[in-house]
Motif scaffolding. Structure first.
Motif, PDB file in Angstrom:
ATOM      1  N   THR A 113      -9.812  18.626 -38.423  1.00 36.88           N
ATOM      2  CA  THR A 113      -8.656  18.332 -37.589  1.00 36.88           C
ATOM      3  C   THR A 113      -7.585  19.395 -37.820  1.00 36.88           C
ATOM      4  O   THR A 113      -7.613  20.143 -38.812  1.00 36.88           O
ATOM      5  CB  THR A 113      -8.057  16.960 -37.925  1.00 36.88           C
ATOM      6  N   VAL A 114      -6.624  19.446 -36.901  1.00 35.60           N
ATOM      7  CA  VAL A 114      -5.503  20.377 -37.035  1.00 35.60           C
ATOM      8  C   VAL A 114      -4.784  20.153 -38.362  1.00 35.60           C
ATOM      9  O   VAL A 114      -4.471  21.097 -39.091  1.00 35.60           O
ATOM     10  CB  VAL A 114      -4.542  20.205 -35.842  1.00 35.60           C
ATOM     11  N   GLU A 115      -4.529  18.903 -38.689  1.00 33.79           N
ATOM     12  CA  GLU A 115      -3.812  18.604 -39.931  1.00 33.79           C
ATOM     13  C   GLU A 115      -4.600  19.084 -41.147  1.00 33.79           C
ATOM     14  O   GLU A 115      -4.010  19.629 -42.099  1.00 33.79           O
ATOM     15  CB  GLU A 115      -3.556  17.102 -40.031  1.00 33.79           C
TER      16      GLU A 115
ATOM     17  N   ARG B 183       4.051  18.957 -43.136  1.00 32.04           N
ATOM     18  CA  ARG B 183       4.784  18.335 -42.037  1.00 32.04           C
ATOM     19  C   ARG B 183       5.716  19.331 -41.354  1.00 32.04           C
ATOM     20  O   ARG B 183       5.753  19.428 -40.114  1.00 32.04           O
ATOM     21  CB  ARG B 183       5.585  17.135 -42.546  1.00 32.04           C
ATOM     22  N   GLU B 184       6.449  20.109 -42.139  1.00 33.58           N
ATOM     23  CA  GLU B 184       7.378  21.075 -41.554  1.00 33.58           C
ATOM     24  C   GLU B 184       6.640  22.173 -40.801  1.00 33.58           C
ATOM     25  O   GLU B 184       7.098  22.609 -39.737  1.00 33.58           O
ATOM     26  CB  GLU B 184       8.258  21.680 -42.648  1.00 33.58           C
ATOM     27  N   ALA B 185       5.505  22.614 -41.327  1.00 35.09           N
ATOM     28  CA  ALA B 185       4.731  23.656 -40.644  1.00 35.09           C
ATOM     29  C   ALA B 185       4.201  23.154 -39.305  1.00 35.09           C
ATOM     30  O   ALA B 185       4.225  23.873 -38.297  1.00 35.09           O
ATOM     31  CB  ALA B 185       3.582  24.118 -41.536  1.00 35.09           C
ATOM     32  N   ILE B 186       3.729  21.920 -39.276  1.00 39.03           N
ATOM     33  CA  ILE B 186       3.200  21.337 -38.034  1.00 39.03           C
ATOM     34  C   ILE B 186       4.307  21.174 -37.004  1.00 39.03           C
ATOM     35  O   ILE B 186       4.133  21.499 -35.821  1.00 39.03           O
ATOM     36  CB  ILE B 186       2.519  19.993 -38.348  1.00 39.03           C
ATOM     37  N   GLU B 187       5.448  20.696 -37.439  1.00 32.23           N
ATOM     38  CA  GLU B 187       6.551  20.475 -36.497  1.00 32.23           C
ATOM     39  C   GLU B 187       7.120  21.796 -35.981  1.00 32.23           C
ATOM     40  O   GLU B 187       7.413  21.935 -34.793  1.00 32.23           O
ATOM     41  CB  GLU B 187       7.644  19.642 -37.169  1.00 32.23           C
ATOM     42  N   SER B 188       7.257  22.780 -36.859  1.00 29.24           N
ATOM     43  CA  SER B 188       7.888  24.040 -36.468  1.00 29.24           C
ATOM     44  C   SER B 188       7.012  24.867 -35.523  1.00 29.24           C
ATOM     45  O   SER B 188       7.520  25.727 -34.807  1.00 29.24           O
ATOM     46  CB  SER B 188       8.253  24.869 -37.702  1.00 29.24           C
ATOM     47  N   THR B 189       5.708  24.611 -35.517  1.00 27.14           N
ATOM     48  CA  THR B 189       4.795  25.355 -34.646  1.00 27.14           C
ATOM     49  C   THR B 189       4.388  24.550 -33.416  1.00 27.14           C
ATOM     50  O   THR B 189       3.496  24.954 -32.662  1.00 27.14           O
ATOM     51  CB  THR B 189       3.535  25.793 -35.416  1.00 27.14           C
TER      52      THR B 189
ATOM     53  N   ILE C 268       2.782  21.655 -32.957  1.00 26.25           N
ATOM     54  CA  ILE C 268       1.408  21.133 -32.873  1.00 26.25           C
ATOM     55  C   ILE C 268       1.331  19.694 -33.388  1.00 26.25           C
ATOM     56  O   ILE C 268       0.239  19.191 -33.680  1.00 26.25           O
ATOM     57  CB  ILE C 268       0.413  22.025 -33.647  1.00 26.25           C
ATOM     58  N   HIS C 269       2.484  19.025 -33.477  1.00 23.73           N
ATOM     59  CA  HIS C 269       2.483  17.653 -33.994  1.00 23.73           C
ATOM     60  C   HIS C 269       1.596  16.748 -33.158  1.00 23.73           C
ATOM     61  O   HIS C 269       0.878  15.886 -33.703  1.00 23.73           O
ATOM     62  CB  HIS C 269       3.919  17.111 -34.048  1.00 23.73           C
ATOM     63  N   HIS C 270       1.631  16.932 -31.841  1.00 21.31           N
ATOM     64  CA  HIS C 270       0.826  16.083 -30.951  1.00 21.31           C
ATOM     65  C   HIS C 270      -0.669  16.370 -31.055  1.00 21.31           C
ATOM     66  O   HIS C 270      -1.492  15.635 -30.513  1.00 21.31           O
ATOM     67  CB  HIS C 270       1.276  16.274 -29.510  1.00 21.31           C
ATOM     68  N   LEU C 271      -1.030  17.449 -31.780  1.00 21.67           N
ATOM     69  CA  LEU C 271      -2.434  17.827 -31.922  1.00 21.67           C
ATOM     70  C   LEU C 271      -2.995  17.483 -33.302  1.00 21.67           C
ATOM     71  O   LEU C 271      -4.154  17.802 -33.584  1.00 21.67           O
ATOM     72  CB  LEU C 271      -2.586  19.342 -31.702  1.00 21.67           C
ATOM     73  N   ARG C 272      -2.225  16.825 -34.141  1.00 19.79           N
ATOM     74  CA  ARG C 272      -2.566  16.670 -35.549  1.00 19.79           C
ATOM     75  C   ARG C 272      -3.978  16.140 -35.789  1.00 19.79           C
ATOM     76  O   ARG C 272      -4.677  16.602 -36.672  1.00 19.79           O
ATOM     77  CB  ARG C 272      -1.561  15.737 -36.235  1.00 19.79           C
ATOM     78  N   GLN C 273      -4.410  15.181 -34.997  1.00 17.45           N
ATOM     79  CA  GLN C 273      -5.723  14.564 -35.214  1.00 17.45           C
ATOM     80  C   GLN C 273      -6.807  15.131 -34.302  1.00 17.45           C
ATOM     81  O   GLN C 273      -7.941  14.644 -34.322  1.00 17.45           O
ATOM     82  CB  GLN C 273      -5.612  13.045 -35.029  1.00 17.45           C
ATOM     83  N   ARG C 274      -6.475  16.153 -33.539  1.00 15.85           N
ATOM     84  CA  ARG C 274      -7.495  16.809 -32.711  1.00 15.85           C
ATOM     85  C   ARG C 274      -8.378  17.693 -33.576  1.00 15.85           C
ATOM     86  O   ARG C 274      -7.909  18.349 -34.511  1.00 15.85           O
ATOM     87  CB  ARG C 274      -6.826  17.660 -31.629  1.00 15.85           C
TER      88      ARG C 274
ATOM     89  N   ARG D 207      -1.699  28.734 -32.967  1.00  9.76           N
ATOM     90  CA  ARG D 207      -0.550  28.081 -33.591  1.00  9.76           C
ATOM     91  C   ARG D 207      -0.959  27.277 -34.825  1.00  9.76           C
ATOM     92  O   ARG D 207      -0.223  27.202 -35.811  1.00  9.76           O
ATOM     93  CB  ARG D 207       0.160  27.191 -32.573  1.00  9.76           C
ATOM     94  N   THR D 208      -2.148  26.706 -34.786  1.00 12.59           N
ATOM     95  CA  THR D 208      -2.661  25.975 -35.951  1.00 12.59           C
ATOM     96  C   THR D 208      -2.878  26.932 -37.122  1.00 12.59           C
ATOM     97  O   THR D 208      -2.511  26.635 -38.267  1.00 12.59           O
ATOM     98  CB  THR D 208      -3.973  25.267 -35.594  1.00 12.59           C
ATOM     99  N   ALA D 209      -3.470  28.086 -36.840  1.00  8.61           N
ATOM    100  CA  ALA D 209      -3.697  29.080 -37.893  1.00  8.61           C
ATOM    101  C   ALA D 209      -2.371  29.576 -38.462  1.00  8.61           C
ATOM    102  O   ALA D 209      -2.237  29.782 -39.677  1.00  8.61           O
ATOM    103  CB  ALA D 209      -4.516  30.242 -37.338  1.00  8.61           C
ATOM    104  N   PHE D 210      -1.382  29.769 -37.594  1.00  5.85           N
ATOM    105  CA  PHE D 210      -0.072  30.214 -38.048  1.00  5.85           C
ATOM    106  C   PHE D 210       0.589  29.130 -38.907  1.00  5.85           C
ATOM    107  O   PHE D 210       1.209  29.437 -39.937  1.00  5.85           O
ATOM    108  CB  PHE D 210       0.799  30.551 -36.844  1.00  5.85           C
TER     109      PHE D 210
END
Length: 273
Positions: free
Chosen positions: A110-112, A136-142, A144-150, A162-165
């Motif tokens: 998953t993205v997370e 959490r901060e990395a996910i929000e700042s890029t 991709i929060h809505h993609l966390r479980q994809r 964006r996930t890699a970044f």
């Protein structure tokens, strides 16, 4: 309290203005082809340096030399004052974060989970208590929060980028080495990524970023190194490097460079007939 091995050393943070990376006379040859020739480069803590140049100029090759992935034919690279070859892989992972062009993940993470991989270097150290907040901060700042479980293979190219970044941002190292982080991104996310990189530099990190878009380099970089056929064609501030004459010559296409009428920021635009 968990016991920690004595080898799990946390590196001292860089001080503003300290030399984070220094390359001197580096040459890299593959077969009979010299991909880098006598390249010098210095990056300071608190600085964002952009590597630019035409296709095949040696930008990614130079970044690979700075990460230690490309073993030099001659010359030297130091990281935070220590020769690069003296660092262990684990020590390097705690000192610098690396984003490569080819950042594809094909396993069904998953993205997370991918972003959490950025925290692996700190496992068992005093900084592993930052894991939850850093991820959490990395996910929000890029964004991709809505993609966390994809699962990552289901994402678009831009979402994967964006996930890699975010994985690199979550590592919270003092040096970032980014190879074309905006290549697969739309306009908004290009700006978001470079604003985040710019903020990391403003907070004291050293950032090296490979960019194709000269306008983005002009807008965000403190300094620019222009490569041409494996050599440094120019190095300095955006205003010093990005002149119409020089860019026209290096890119072999007529280019105009002029200040924005309101902000004064440099605009780099090809001449279109």
């Amino acid at each position: 309290m968990r016991s920690r091995s004595t080898h799990l050393v946390i590196p001292d943070p860089l001080t503003p203005g300290e030399v984070a990376i220094e390359a001197r006379g580096i040459t890299f040859t593959v077969g009979q082809r010299e991909l880098l020739s006598g390249v010098d480069l210095t990056v300071h803590a608190g600085e964002m340096l952009a590597l630019i140049g035409p296709n095949g100029a040696g930008k990614s090759t130079l970044l690979g030399a700075l990460t230690g992935d490309n073993h030099l034919t001659s010359g030297s690279v130091t990281l935070a004052g220590t020769p690069l070859h003296e660092w262990t892989l684990k020590q390097l992972a705690r000192r610098r974060g690396v984003l490569l062009q080819d950042n594809g993940v094909f396993f069904p993470f998953t993205v997370e989970q991918v972003v959490e991989m950025g925290r692996a270097p700190w496992l068992g150290t005093a900084r592993d208590n930052e894991d939850e907040v850093a991820v959490r901060e990395a996910i929000e700042s890029t964004d991709i929060h809505h993609l966390r479980q994809r699962q990552v293979p289901s994402l678009s190219g831009g979402e994967r980028a964006r996930t890699a970044f975010a994985r690199v941002i979550a590592s919270r190292t003092g040096i970032l080495l980014l190879d074309e982080p905006t290549a697969a991104l739309d306009l908004k996310h290009q700006e978001d990524v470079l604003q985040l990189a710019r903020q990391r530099a403003a907070n004291g990190d050293a950032v090296v970023v490979v960019l194709h878009d000269l306008g983005l380099a002009a807008a965000y970089a403190d300094s620019i190194t222009l490569l041409q056929r494996g050599r440094v064609a120019a190095a300095g501030t955006p205003a010093e490097v990005l002149t119409s004459e020089r860019i026209t010559a290096v890119y072999e296409h007529p280019v105009e460079v002029f200040p924005h009428p309101v902000t004064g920021a440099l605009i780099v635009q090809p001449v279109r007939r």
